[in-house]
Design a protein around this motif. Structure first.
Motif, PDB file in Angstrom:
ATOM      1  N   GLN A  90      -5.576  -1.150  12.734  1.00 22.11           N
ATOM      2  CA  GLN A  90      -6.340  -2.395  12.656  1.00 22.11           C
ATOM      3  C   GLN A  90      -7.023  -2.643  13.989  1.00 22.11           C
ATOM      4  O   GLN A  90      -6.465  -2.362  15.040  1.00 22.11           O
ATOM      5  N   ARG A 122      -0.577  -9.409  12.707  1.00 18.98           N
ATOM      6  CA  ARG A 122       0.503  -8.719  13.401  1.00 18.98           C
ATOM      7  C   ARG A 122       1.365  -9.749  14.121  1.00 18.98           C
ATOM      8  O   ARG A 122       0.832 -10.522  14.922  1.00 18.98           O
ATOM      9  N   ASP A 144       0.850  -1.194   0.000  1.00 17.20           N
ATOM     10  CA  ASP A 144       0.000   0.000   0.000  1.00 17.20           C
ATOM     11  C   ASP A 144       0.884   1.242   0.000  1.00 17.20           C
ATOM     12  O   ASP A 144       0.951   1.979   0.985  1.00 17.20           O
ATOM     13  N   GLY A 172       0.721  -6.084   5.604  1.00 18.51           N
ATOM     14  CA  GLY A 172       1.200  -4.844   4.996  1.00 18.51           C
ATOM     15  C   GLY A 172       2.316  -4.232   5.796  1.00 18.51           C
ATOM     16  O   GLY A 172       3.491  -4.607   5.688  1.00 18.51           O
ATOM     17  N   ARG A 173       1.940  -3.287   6.664  1.00 14.11           N
ATOM     18  CA  ARG A 173       2.933  -2.470   7.369  1.00 14.11           C
ATOM     19  C   ARG A 173       3.960  -3.231   8.210  1.00 14.11           C
ATOM     20  O   ARG A 173       5.105  -2.768   8.282  1.00 14.11           O
ATOM     21  N   THR A 190     -13.898  -4.606   8.113  1.00 10.83           N
ATOM     22  CA  THR A 190     -13.523  -4.562   9.539  1.00 10.83           C
ATOM     23  C   THR A 190     -13.708  -3.155  10.116  1.00 10.83           C
ATOM     24  O   THR A 190     -13.683  -2.984  11.327  1.00 10.83           O
ATOM     25  N   LYS A 210      -0.249  -7.974  -2.881  1.00 15.57           N
ATOM     26  CA  LYS A 210      -1.588  -7.399  -2.973  1.00 15.57           C
ATOM     27  C   LYS A 210      -1.469  -5.944  -3.406  1.00 15.57           C
ATOM     28  O   LYS A 210      -0.779  -5.156  -2.763  1.00 15.57           O
TER      29      LYS A 210
HETATM   30  O1  C5P Z   1      -0.728  -2.758   6.849  1.00 16.20           O
HETATM   31  P1  C5P Z   1      -1.687  -3.860   7.178  1.00 16.20           P
HETATM   32  O2  C5P Z   1      -1.037  -5.178   7.512  1.00 16.20           O
HETATM   33  O3  C5P Z   1      -2.724  -3.442   8.194  1.00 16.20           O
HETATM   34  O4  C5P Z   1      -2.439  -4.087   5.780  1.00 16.20           O
HETATM   35  C1  C5P Z   1      -3.534  -4.924   5.649  1.00 16.20           C
HETATM   36  C2  C5P Z   1      -4.050  -4.868   4.244  1.00 16.20           C
HETATM   37  O5  C5P Z   1      -5.263  -5.628   4.181  1.00 16.20           O
HETATM   38  C3  C5P Z   1      -4.407  -3.480   3.766  1.00 16.20           C
HETATM   39  O6  C5P Z   1      -4.143  -3.457   2.362  1.00 16.20           O
HETATM   40  C4  C5P Z   1      -5.894  -3.372   4.013  1.00 16.20           C
HETATM   41  O7  C5P Z   1      -6.542  -2.523   3.119  1.00 16.20           O
HETATM   42  C5  C5P Z   1      -6.348  -4.798   3.796  1.00 16.20           C
HETATM   43  N1  C5P Z   1      -7.592  -5.178   4.450  1.00 16.20           N
HETATM   44  C6  C5P Z   1      -7.792  -5.101   5.811  1.00 16.20           C
HETATM   45  N2  C5P Z   1      -8.971  -5.488   6.377  1.00 16.20           N
HETATM   46  C7  C5P Z   1      -9.949  -5.949   5.626  1.00 16.20           C
HETATM   47  C8  C5P Z   1      -9.772  -6.065   4.243  1.00 16.20           C
HETATM   48  C9  C5P Z   1      -8.569  -5.672   3.690  1.00 16.20           C
HETATM   49  O8  C5P Z   1      -6.905  -4.697   6.530  1.00 16.20           O
HETATM   50  N3  C5P Z   1     -11.068  -6.348   6.186  1.00 16.20           N
END
Ligand code: C5P
Length: 244
Positions: free
Chosen positions: A199, A190, A17, A219-220, A129, A39
């Motif tokens: 989150q 995480r 992202d 992601g992060r 979420t 992704k």
């Molecule tokens: O950075 P992080 O690990 O929180 O990224 C999670 C990824 O999953 C992001 O691209 C976010 O948009 C996506 N996502 C999410 N929750 C959802 C659907 C998609 O965090 N319910």
């Protein structure tokens, strides 16, 4: 089931992202042998388009295109066909679009798949979420988040979707309800002790794998790590250990 390193890393999907094309490709290149897929979401695709998908694929990485399609069935069918023509591994649609739209997405994915290739998995996003029961009530949707997630996931299966995106907290319930055929793809992962960020329903890789998740979207914890390669390798090791 014990997993070797390759099997474990194929279950890790990194969410890139980021806004800069060069940064996305640089990170993808360094992670190419450490993750199973990349992704790409609305920001990256809106900014850089199908050419970015191709560039990531040229690094040998499958792409999960997370555009969360939600429109009338005809429009979604055509967009799904376009996703399939890009050769992506999986893409998302909103379950809230209803059964005709979900079935149209599945039909479009099959229609757009080049001869001899496998169609992408159509993944249904159930309840975002970011929504809770109070917001569902304001939208006129009765019942708990868990009830809605379960019902919409079942609808997605009946319409031929290949899987659902869900939180790890929902995965065990969905695995029991949907059986083994549907893919469960869980974001909000995480590593133990990592920053949660924005989150809310987070889980460790261990909890996600034990709950029945097939793919973990991270992601992060990778992209913002001081050493993203080491972070990805640690996650793969955690997935491998969890599957024992
Ligand atoms: O950075 P992080 O690990 O929180 O990224 C999670 C990824 O999953 C992001 O691209 C976010 O948009 C996506 N996502 C999410 N929750 C959802 C659907 C998609 O965090 N319910």
């Amino acid at each position: 089931m014990a997993l070797n390193w390759e099997q474990a890393r194929h279950r890790l999907i990194v969410a890139l992202d980021l806004s800069e094309r060069a940064a996305i490709l640089q990170l993808a290149a360094s992670l190419a042998s450490r993750v199973g897929a990349v992704k790409l979401g609305l920001e990256a695709f809106t900014g850089h388009g199908p050419a970015l998908v191709s560039s990531v694929q040229e690094l040998g990485l499958p792409v999960f295109l997370d555009l969360k399609l939600h429109d009338i069935p005809n429009t979604v069918e055509r967009a799904a066909a376009a996703c399939a023509r890009l050769g992506v591994k999986m893409f998302t649609v909103h379950a809230a679009g209803g059964p005709a739209m979900l079935a149209a997405a599945v039909a479009g994915a099959a229609a757009g798949t080049p001869a001899g290739a496998s169609p992408p998995a159509v993944l249904a996003v159930t309840v975002l979420t970011s929504l809770d029961e109070r917001v569902l009530g304001r939208l006129g949707i009765a019942g708990s988040v868990a009830e809605r997630v379960g019902a919409w996931a079942e609808m997605a299966r009946e319409c031929g979707c290949g899987g659902v995106v869900c939180s790890a907290q929902e995965a065990a319930q969905l695995r029991a309800r949907l059986g083994s055929e549907m893919l469960l793809v869980t974001p909000g992962i995480r590593p133990a002790g990592a920053a949660v960020g924005d989150q809310s329903r987070v889980a460790t890789p261990l909890a996600a794998v034990r709950a029945g998740a097939d793919y973990l979207v991270v992601g992060r914890p990778i992209t913002a790590a001081a050493d993203p390669v080491a972070a990805a390798e640690a996650l793969v090791a955690e997935i491998q250990a969890s599957a024992r």
